[in-house]
Design a protein around this motif. Structure first.
Motif, short mmCIF file in Angstrom:
data_model
loop_
_atom_site.label_atom_id
_atom_site.label_comp_id
_atom_site.label_asym_id
_atom_site.label_seq_id
_atom_site.Cartn_x
_atom_site.Cartn_y
_atom_site.Cartn_z
N PRO A 88 164.02 89.92 23.79
CA PRO A 88 164.88 91.09 23.60
C PRO A 88 166.35 90.72 23.73
O PRO A 88 166.71 89.76 24.42
CB PRO A 88 164.45 92.04 24.72
N GLY A 89 167.21 91.49 23.07
CA GLY A 89 168.64 91.25 23.15
C GLY A 89 169.23 91.76 24.45
O GLY A 89 168.55 92.38 25.27
N GLU A 90 170.50 91.50 24.63
CA GLU A 90 171.20 91.94 25.83
C GLU A 90 171.57 93.42 25.75
O GLU A 90 171.83 93.95 24.67
CB GLU A 90 172.47 91.12 26.04
N MET A 91 171.61 94.08 26.91
CA MET A 91 172.04 95.47 26.99
C MET A 91 173.43 95.53 27.62
O MET A 91 173.74 94.76 28.53
CB MET A 91 171.07 96.30 27.85
N SER A 92 174.24 96.45 27.14
CA SER A 92 175.51 96.68 27.81
C SER A 92 175.25 97.37 29.15
O SER A 92 174.16 97.90 29.39
CB SER A 92 176.42 97.55 26.94
N VAL A 93 176.23 97.34 30.01
CA VAL A 93 176.07 97.95 31.34
C VAL A 93 175.79 99.45 31.21
O VAL A 93 174.90 100.00 31.88
CB VAL A 93 177.33 97.70 32.19
N THR A 183 160.60 101.26 27.13
CA THR A 183 159.31 100.92 26.57
C THR A 183 158.22 101.23 27.58
O THR A 183 158.45 101.23 28.80
CB THR A 183 159.24 99.43 26.20
N GLY A 184 157.03 101.50 27.08
CA GLY A 184 155.93 101.81 28.00
C GLY A 184 154.62 101.92 27.27
O GLY A 184 154.56 101.85 26.03
N GLU A 192 152.56 102.00 32.29
CA GLU A 192 153.75 101.26 32.72
C GLU A 192 154.95 101.73 31.93
O GLU A 192 154.85 102.08 30.74
CB GLU A 192 153.54 99.76 32.53
N VAL A 193 156.12 101.71 32.57
CA VAL A 193 157.39 102.06 31.94
C VAL A 193 158.43 101.03 32.36
O VAL A 193 158.50 100.67 33.55
CB VAL A 193 157.86 103.48 32.32
N SER A 194 159.23 100.55 31.42
CA SER A 194 160.27 99.57 31.73
C SER A 194 161.43 99.73 30.75
O SER A 194 161.36 100.52 29.81
CB SER A 194 159.71 98.14 31.66
N THR A 195 162.50 99.01 31.00
CA THR A 195 163.66 99.03 30.11
C THR A 195 163.95 97.62 29.62
O THR A 195 163.63 96.64 30.30
CB THR A 195 164.91 99.57 30.83
N SER A 196 164.55 97.53 28.45
CA SER A 196 164.89 96.22 27.90
C SER A 196 165.87 96.40 26.75
O SER A 196 166.12 97.52 26.29
CB SER A 196 163.64 95.49 27.40
N GLY A 197 166.39 95.26 26.28
CA GLY A 197 167.17 95.28 25.05
C GLY A 197 166.24 95.37 23.86
O GLY A 197 165.02 95.43 24.00
N MET A 200 164.74 91.55 17.87
CA MET A 200 165.45 91.23 16.64
C MET A 200 164.84 91.92 15.41
O MET A 200 165.56 92.46 14.56
CB MET A 200 165.45 89.71 16.42
N GLU A 201 163.52 91.93 15.31
CA GLU A 201 162.86 92.42 14.11
C GLU A 201 162.09 93.73 14.31
O GLU A 201 161.83 94.44 13.34
CB GLU A 201 161.90 91.36 13.56
N THR A 202 161.72 94.04 15.54
CA THR A 202 160.83 95.18 15.77
C THR A 202 161.43 96.26 16.66
O THR A 202 160.71 97.15 17.12
CB THR A 202 159.51 94.68 16.39
N GLY A 203 162.73 96.22 16.91
CA GLY A 203 163.37 97.28 17.66
C GLY A 203 162.91 97.36 19.09
O GLY A 203 163.05 96.39 19.87
N CYS A 204 162.32 98.48 19.49
CA CYS A 204 161.90 98.68 20.87
C CYS A 204 160.47 98.26 21.14
O CYS A 204 159.99 98.38 22.28
CB CYS A 204 162.05 100.16 21.25
N PHE A 205 159.77 97.74 20.13
CA PHE A 205 158.40 97.28 20.34
C PHE A 205 158.36 95.76 20.36
O PHE A 205 158.91 95.10 19.47
CB PHE A 205 157.48 97.81 19.23
N GLU A 206 157.71 95.22 21.37
CA GLU A 206 157.56 93.76 21.45
C GLU A 206 156.71 93.27 20.30
O GLU A 206 155.61 93.77 20.06
CB GLU A 206 156.93 93.36 22.79
N PRO A 207 157.18 92.29 19.57
CA PRO A 207 156.41 91.79 18.42
C PRO A 207 155.15 91.04 18.89
O PRO A 207 155.10 90.54 20.01
CB PRO A 207 157.39 90.84 17.72
N PRO A 208 154.14 90.97 18.04
CA PRO A 208 152.93 90.21 18.39
C PRO A 208 153.26 88.73 18.49
O PRO A 208 154.29 88.26 18.04
CB PRO A 208 151.97 90.50 17.23
N SER A 209 152.34 87.97 19.11
CA SER A 209 152.58 86.56 19.35
C SER A 209 152.61 85.75 18.06
O SER A 209 153.30 84.75 17.95
CB SER A 209 151.50 85.98 20.27
N GLY A 210 151.89 86.13 17.06
CA GLY A 210 151.93 85.44 15.77
C GLY A 210 153.13 85.90 14.97
O GLY A 210 153.72 86.96 15.21
N HIS A 211 153.56 85.10 14.00
CA HIS A 211 154.71 85.46 13.18
C HIS A 211 154.42 85.18 11.72
O HIS A 211 153.88 84.16 11.39
CB HIS A 211 155.95 84.64 13.62
#
Length: 211
Positions: A88-93, A183-184, A192-197, A200-211
């Protein structure tokens, strides 16, 4: 008579002195000891001290890849470059703080749904839009954002028993500001609930391990 006695006495003293000197010389010779091993002179050239063995560096190891990156356990070349899309990318403060506030609102809703055994995407979407006022995220066919900030999807499928199956449950992605996400997920076993940047390609969803 006295003079003769005196001379005889001096000769006897001289003879005794000679005998005593000889005895001392013999005693001194008898006290000599052979040199010890420690004092004996060395008869050969001393060997140099052993050099500690050293393991070859990765670049010296036969067959080692010259492209191994730091932190890569299996030594896969270009691992970090090939998996950059999964970081995930960086988040501003400000965005990070706003995401934490929204996560605090989402968490009790997912907890209640989990206890009620309502973890399908439709139930989760209805609860988050109806109770918290979020709008469903909408895009055009070209992927351009129309509006909304909430996306709810089914769980990612996984390979089990020779086929792909989709587990029960839902995953959520809530877009906060320009660079942050909440995300959650909620499923049968937990939530589960968490925060993140953003990814790159999938926005707020973590991409699958394959590409």
């Amino acid at each position: 008579m006295a003079t003769s006695t005196y001379r005889t006495h001096r000769r006897r003293l001289g003879a005794c002195a000679l005998l005593l000197g000889s005895a001392l010389a013999l005693t001194a010779c008898g006290d000599e000891r052979p040199a010890t091993d420690a004092a004996a002179p060395s008869t050969g050239t001393p060997s140099p001290p052993p050099t500690p063995s050293e393991s070859p560096t990765p670049s010296e190891t036969p067959g080692a890849s010259p492209y191994v990156e730091p932190g890569v356990v299996d030594g896969a070349p270009h691992y970090g470059e090939n998996n950059a899309y999964r970081r995930p990318g960086e988040m501003s403060v400000d965005s990070a703080e706003a995401a934490r506030v929204e996560a605090a609102r989402v968490r009790p809703v997912l907890k209640r749904l989990w206890k009620a055994k309502k973890w399908d995407p439709d139930s989760v979407r209805a609860a988050l839009t109806g109770e918290l006022g979020y709008e469903v995220r909408k895009t055009t066919r070209k992927g351009e954002l129309i509006g909304g900030q909430l996306d709810v999807q089914a769980m990612n499928s996984r390979y089990e028993g020779g086929d792909y199956v989709t587990p029960e449950g839902a995953v959520i992605g809530l877009y906060v500001g320009d660079d942050a996400c909440v995300t959650g997920f909620v499923q049968k076993t937990n939530y589960e609930v968490s925060t993140s940047g953003r990814f790159m390609e999938t926005g707020c969803f973590e991409p699958p391990s394959g590409h």
